[in-house]
Design a protein around this motif. Structure first.
Motif, PDB file in Angstrom:
ATOM      1  N   LEU A   1       0.829  -1.211   0.000  1.00 56.38           N
ATOM      2  CA  LEU A   1       0.000   0.000   0.000  1.00 56.38           C
ATOM      3  C   LEU A   1       0.865   1.263   0.000  1.00 56.38           C
ATOM      4  O   LEU A   1       0.569   2.218  -0.722  1.00 56.38           O
ATOM      5  CB  LEU A   1      -0.937  -0.002   1.215  1.00 56.38           C
ATOM      6  N   LYS A   2       1.946   1.255   0.783  1.00 58.91           N
ATOM      7  CA  LYS A   2       2.824   2.422   0.807  1.00 58.91           C
ATOM      8  C   LYS A   2       3.562   2.572  -0.522  1.00 58.91           C
ATOM      9  O   LYS A   2       3.763   3.681  -1.005  1.00 58.91           O
ATOM     10  CB  LYS A   2       3.816   2.328   1.962  1.00 58.91           C
ATOM     11  N   ASP A   3       3.942   1.433  -1.127  1.00 56.37           N
ATOM     12  CA  ASP A   3       4.604   1.483  -2.436  1.00 56.37           C
ATOM     13  C   ASP A   3       3.701   2.123  -3.496  1.00 56.37           C
ATOM     14  O   ASP A   3       4.173   2.844  -4.362  1.00 56.37           O
ATOM     15  CB  ASP A   3       5.022   0.091  -2.890  1.00 56.37           C
ATOM     16  N   GLU A   4       2.398   1.847  -3.409  1.00 58.99           N
ATOM     17  CA  GLU A   4       1.463   2.440  -4.365  1.00 58.99           C
ATOM     18  C   GLU A   4       1.432   3.964  -4.237  1.00 58.99           C
ATOM     19  O   GLU A   4       1.147   4.664  -5.198  1.00 58.99           O
ATOM     20  CB  GLU A   4       0.067   1.856  -4.174  1.00 58.99           C
ATOM     21  N   LEU A   5       1.716   4.481  -3.044  1.00 59.77           N
ATOM     22  CA  LEU A   5       1.804   5.923  -2.847  1.00 59.77           C
ATOM     23  C   LEU A   5       3.162   6.466  -3.289  1.00 59.77           C
ATOM     24  O   LEU A   5       3.249   7.571  -3.824  1.00 59.77           O
ATOM     25  CB  LEU A   5       1.584   6.277  -1.371  1.00 59.77           C
ATOM     26  N   LEU A   6       4.215   5.706  -3.017  1.00 58.12           N
ATOM     27  CA  LEU A   6       5.570   6.192  -3.272  1.00 58.12           C
ATOM     28  C   LEU A   6       5.968   6.186  -4.742  1.00 58.12           C
ATOM     29  O   LEU A   6       6.643   7.112  -5.198  1.00 58.12           O
ATOM     30  CB  LEU A   6       6.585   5.355  -2.483  1.00 58.12           C
ATOM     31  N   VAL A   7       5.592   5.172  -5.484  1.00 61.65           N
ATOM     32  CA  VAL A   7       6.051   5.047  -6.867  1.00 61.65           C
ATOM     33  C   VAL A   7       5.672   6.267  -7.717  1.00 61.65           C
ATOM     34  O   VAL A   7       6.523   6.813  -8.418  1.00 61.65           O
ATOM     35  CB  VAL A   7       5.562   3.725  -7.491  1.00 61.65           C
ATOM     36  N   PRO A   8       4.428   6.759  -7.660  1.00 61.22           N
ATOM     37  CA  PRO A   8       4.121   7.971  -8.434  1.00 61.22           C
ATOM     38  C   PRO A   8       4.927   9.190  -7.976  1.00 61.22           C
ATOM     39  O   PRO A   8       5.316  10.030  -8.795  1.00 61.22           O
ATOM     40  CB  PRO A   8       2.626   8.195  -8.210  1.00 61.22           C
ATOM     41  N   GLN A   9       5.192   9.274  -6.677  1.00 66.69           N
ATOM     42  CA  GLN A   9       5.981  10.404  -6.169  1.00 66.69           C
ATOM     43  C   GLN A   9       7.414  10.345  -6.679  1.00 66.69           C
ATOM     44  O   GLN A   9       7.989  11.364  -7.068  1.00 66.69           O
ATOM     45  CB  GLN A   9       5.976  10.410  -4.633  1.00 66.69           C
TER      46      GLN A   9
END
Length: 90
Positions: free
Chosen positions: A47-55
């Motif tokens: 879930l955190k990766d889904e937030l981080l990758v676009p950033q």
């Protein structure tokens, strides 16, 4: 591997995809393991990766695509993200 099986299961079937490489690859996913993995809730890391990758992709693009892993990590830390150096990058 889960993504590959999901993309090709209609053409070949889950059991066949899991059975063919099993003799060559120790610990390879079984059809039962695939079904368990697909039904599982995403982990906190996913879930955190889904937030981080676009950033990470945005920061990389904003810096003309020349920032590497170390500079992206430092930039994210300066912006307040709590990330380790082993997180995914774009």
């Amino acid at each position: 591997m889960i993504r590959f099986i999901t993309e090709h299961r209609d053409r070949f079937g889950v059991e066949l995809i899991c059975r063919v490489p099993r003799p060559a690859v120790q610990g390879f996913l079984t059809s039962r393991g695939y079904r368990a993995a697909v039904g599982r809730m995403p982990s906190a890391r996913q879930l955190k990766d889904e937030l981080l990758v676009p950033q990470v992709a945005r920061l990389h693009a904003e810096n003309y695509g020349i920032y590497g892993r170390r500079k992206i990590h430092a930039l994210m830390r300066r912006q307040g993200w709590q990330v380790g150096r082993d997180r995914p990058s774009a």
